[in-house]
Each structure stands twice: as structure tokens, then as C-alpha cells.
Design a protein around this motif. Structure first.
Motif: not given
Length: 121
Positions: A49-57
Motif C-alpha cells: 500500500a501507499r499513501i500520498d503526503a497529505s494522507g488523502v490518496s
């Protein structure tokens, strides 16, 4: 010095849950994409899994969709992986990783030392 320190691994029966944590230090955590990878004995490392810096995507590999949830607390510089309905095939060493940029489509450039997850049937 940049560090990624995983914790929360352990042994659990199939159907159980674990929550992995990754404490980041030594860099501006909130600016970078983060991810979880795993590697089982005799197999190649796999992105989970991965998540962008903002935590949104977020992104999940098909085998964990609906069972695992990645999230992050930028105030605590910590990444999480909630793992539910665990299966024996989830048994692996789990690593957190930092991307080179903030977008979800980052390339991963740093990995932690890992935490072991063992799921028994």
C-alpha cells in the motif's frame, strides 16, 4: 539522520488483526509519500500500500484491498497499516518506505528494517 522504525508485528491466527506502525525521524515527514512493502521467504519484495503526503490518496495491491488500511498521522510523524482478516499468505517481513516526493506516484528511496508478521492457519 533519517530513520524509519517499524513496530507492531507479531504472530496471529488467520482471521485476526494487527496494526503496524512506522515512526519516521530526521526529515520533513509530512512532505513525502509513504508506503508499506512485504517480503515472504523465497519471494520478491511486494508493495502492499501507499499513501500520498497529505494522507488523502491511497493505493493497495489487489490481494489486500478491503482488508488492509494505510493511514498516517503527520503531527506524530507516524505511518500505520491496519491489517484485518489476516491470511497465512500475509506472512512476511513488513517494511515501511519513504518516497522521493509527495505525490502518490512517488518512487521509494528509503526503507526501514522491517517487522515480522506471522499468520497461522
Amino acid at each position: 539522520q533519517m530513520q524509519l522504525r517499524e513496530s507492531g508485528g507479531g504472530s496471529v491466527q488467520a482471521g485476526g488483526s494487527l496494526r503496524l506502525s512506522c515512526a519516521a525521524s530526521g526529515y520533513s515527514y509530512s512532505m513525502y509519500c509513504m508506503g508499506w512493502f512485504r517480503q515472504a521467504p523465497g519471494k520478491e519484495r511486494e508493495e502492499v500500500a501507499r499513501i500520498d503526503a497529505s494522507g488523502v490518496s491511497t493505493y493497495y495491491v489487489d490481494s489486500v484491498k478491503g482488508r488492509f488500511t494505510i493511514d498516517r498521522d503527520n503531527a506524530k510523524n507516524t505511518l500505520y497499516l491496519q491489517m484485518n482478516s489476516l491470511k497465512p499468505e500475509d506472512t512476511a517481513m513488513y517494511y515501511c518506505a519513504r518516497g522521493h516526493a509527495g505525490s502518490r506516484w512517488c518512487n521509494f528511496v528509503h526503507w526501514g528494517q522491517g517487522t515480522q508478521v506471522i499468520v497461522s492457519s
